[in-house]
Design a protein around this motif. Sequence first.
Motif, mmCIF file in Angstrom:
data_model
loop_
_atom_site.group_PDB
_atom_site.id
_atom_site.type_symbol
_atom_site.label_atom_id
_atom_site.label_comp_id
_atom_site.label_asym_id
_atom_site.label_seq_id
_atom_site.Cartn_x
_atom_site.Cartn_y
_atom_site.Cartn_z
ATOM 1 N N ARG A 50 17.238 12.129 8.237
ATOM 2 C CA ARG A 50 18.386 13.014 6.917
ATOM 3 C C ARG A 50 17.361 12.463 6.146
ATOM 4 N N PHE A 51 17.137 11.392 5.497
ATOM 5 C CA PHE A 51 16.613 10.697 4.694
ATOM 6 C C PHE A 51 15.445 11.199 4.584
ATOM 7 N N TYR A 52 14.366 10.811 5.661
ATOM 8 C CA TYR A 52 13.275 11.464 5.394
ATOM 9 C C TYR A 52 12.713 12.568 4.751
ATOM 10 N N ASN A 53 13.570 13.625 5.550
ATOM 11 C CA ASN A 53 13.498 14.843 5.844
ATOM 12 C C ASN A 53 13.685 15.283 3.889
ATOM 13 N N GLN A 54 15.057 14.821 3.567
ATOM 14 C CA GLN A 54 15.331 15.221 2.484
ATOM 15 C C GLN A 54 13.783 15.087 1.138
ATOM 16 N N ARG A 55 13.620 13.581 1.903
ATOM 17 C CA ARG A 55 12.344 13.471 0.187
ATOM 18 C C ARG A 55 11.347 13.967 1.107
ATOM 19 N N ARG A 56 10.957 13.910 2.355
ATOM 20 C CA ARG A 56 9.347 15.333 1.776
ATOM 21 C C ARG A 56 9.903 16.744 1.719
ATOM 22 N N ALA A 57 11.257 17.167 1.786
ATOM 23 C CA ALA A 57 11.115 18.729 1.140
ATOM 24 C C ALA A 57 10.854 18.115 -0.323
ATOM 25 N N THR A 58 11.767 17.468 -1.010
ATOM 26 C CA THR A 58 11.357 17.169 -2.683
ATOM 27 C C THR A 58 10.117 17.532 -2.742
ATOM 28 N N ALA A 59 8.687 16.115 -1.924
ATOM 29 C CA ALA A 59 7.739 16.257 -2.532
ATOM 30 C C ALA A 59 6.968 17.562 -2.202
ATOM 31 N N GLY A 104 2.368 4.264 3.412
ATOM 32 C CA GLY A 104 2.530 4.737 4.559
ATOM 33 C C GLY A 104 2.433 6.465 4.253
ATOM 34 N N THR A 105 2.527 7.357 4.430
ATOM 35 C CA THR A 105 2.911 8.277 4.089
ATOM 36 C C THR A 105 4.236 9.626 4.513
ATOM 37 N N LEU A 106 4.619 10.780 3.606
ATOM 38 C CA LEU A 106 5.862 11.347 4.336
ATOM 39 C C LEU A 106 5.024 12.467 5.164
ATOM 40 N N THR A 107 3.783 12.506 5.359
ATOM 41 C CA THR A 107 3.388 13.914 5.686
ATOM 42 C C THR A 107 3.048 13.232 7.314
ATOM 43 N N GLY A 108 3.418 11.854 8.035
ATOM 44 C CA GLY A 108 2.577 11.207 8.408
ATOM 45 C C GLY A 108 4.114 10.749 9.869
ATOM 46 N N ALA A 109 3.711 11.217 11.089
ATOM 47 C CA ALA A 109 4.620 10.740 12.219
ATOM 48 C C ALA A 109 4.154 9.658 12.697
ATOM 49 N N LEU A 110 4.748 8.452 13.242
ATOM 50 C CA LEU A 110 4.815 8.072 14.401
ATOM 51 C C LEU A 110 5.062 7.319 15.103
ATOM 52 N N CYS A 111 4.892 7.231 16.557
ATOM 53 C CA CYS A 111 5.572 6.704 17.439
ATOM 54 C C CYS A 111 5.869 5.535 17.927
ATOM 55 N N ALA A 112 7.331 5.280 17.537
ATOM 56 C CA ALA A 112 7.315 3.651 17.587
ATOM 57 C C ALA A 112 7.233 3.093 19.350
ATOM 58 N N ALA A 113 6.411 4.244 20.283
ATOM 59 C CA ALA A 113 6.481 3.624 21.108
ATOM 60 C C ALA A 113 5.290 3.231 21.831
ATOM 61 N N CYS A 114 4.255 4.560 21.083
ATOM 62 C CA CYS A 114 2.716 3.877 21.501
ATOM 63 C C CYS A 114 2.081 4.352 20.635
ATOM 64 N N ASP A 115 2.850 3.839 19.366
ATOM 65 C CA ASP A 115 1.836 3.743 17.838
ATOM 66 C C ASP A 115 1.150 5.243 18.007
ATOM 67 N N HIS A 116 0.924 6.397 18.577
ATOM 68 C CA HIS A 116 0.587 7.980 18.250
ATOM 69 C C HIS A 116 0.558 8.079 16.949
ATOM 70 N N ARG A 117 -0.599 8.182 16.024
ATOM 71 C CA ARG A 117 -0.029 9.256 14.853
ATOM 72 C C ARG A 117 -0.346 10.713 14.805
ATOM 73 N N TRP A 118 0.240 11.251 14.451
ATOM 74 C CA TRP A 118 -0.002 12.644 14.204
ATOM 75 C C TRP A 118 0.767 13.804 12.634
ATOM 76 N N ALA A 120 3.515 15.536 10.413
ATOM 77 C CA ALA A 120 4.597 15.303 10.299
ATOM 78 C C ALA A 120 4.832 16.914 10.361
ATOM 79 N N PRO A 121 6.174 17.303 10.908
ATOM 80 C CA PRO A 121 6.946 18.539 10.699
ATOM 81 C C PRO A 121 7.646 18.701 10.100
ATOM 82 N N ALA A 122 7.721 19.318 9.155
ATOM 83 C CA ALA A 122 8.153 19.253 7.525
ATOM 84 C C ALA A 122 9.627 18.643 8.054
ATOM 85 N N VAL A 123 10.700 18.682 8.750
ATOM 86 C CA VAL A 123 11.636 18.614 9.613
ATOM 87 C C VAL A 123 12.018 17.460 10.654
#
Length: 230
Positions: A50-59, A104-118, A120-123
């Motif tokens: 929720r914290f990063y969704n808010q920051r992603r929307a603001t950015a 790092g970046t708000l536009t990036g998503a990371l998998c804590a299990a397999c380290d895959h990066r993609w 990030a969706p807005a939410v």
Amino acid sequence: MRIAVLTGAGISAESGIRTFRASDGLWEDHRIEDVATPEGFARDPDLVHRFYNQRRATAAAAEPNAAHRALARLAGHAQLTLITQNVDDLHERGGSEAVIHMHGTLTGALCAACDHRWQAPAVMSPSDPCPACGKPSTRPDIVWFGEMPYRMEEIWEAVAKADLFAAIGTSGQVYPAAGLAQHARRCGARTVELNLATSAVSRDFDDHLVGPASEIVPLWVDRLIAESRA
Ligand code: APR
């Protein structure tokens, strides 16, 4: 001329993105240990998303300012390495390329299990499955306190080679970023701090330009470009 620039939250402040340690800073109404540590994420992933969704929307709603655009201009007149602690994409949208996002970046998503990066969706939410391994272990691709910043070898090397090192809009309270000016100086660079106020590491700088980034950064860049033509 080889120039290494480090930016912090202050360069995006006039674009409407809150800094961290001012009186209205992000850390005034969020505890770092709850929203910016691996332990906080393990304890309450929903709060962290929720914290990063808010920051992603603001950015996403913010626009680059004259300081971001001036640094993009500078890249055409010097060998510029642009390093940022910021996780917004205002440098890129202001025209900069090859920005090193050490936190790092708000536009990036990371998998804590397999380290895959993609991308990030807005939410994001804790139940989002990782596109690679399918596990519901996705997190923002943000470097939290206690984690290693990204691309530090590259950063130390670029700062060591720089003729000029500038820090723009950062309070100098978080290492290793706060140690870059000393590293630059030890390697023979001139150092300049551009900020509204003094920082925790102002003593590490030869020169200080005081004022809002959207005013002093374009003036500083124009002077550097004029000197490069002289
Ligand atoms: N122009 C120039 N400087 C400004 C402006 C402005 N308009 N507004 C604020 N500043 C300066 C402040 O004087 C301060 O020195 O920007 C700095 C902001 O400091 P912080 O809020 O501590 O942000 P930053 O230094 O980027 O924090 C570093 O700490 O919380 C972690 O990971 C987070 O990347 C962040 C790191």
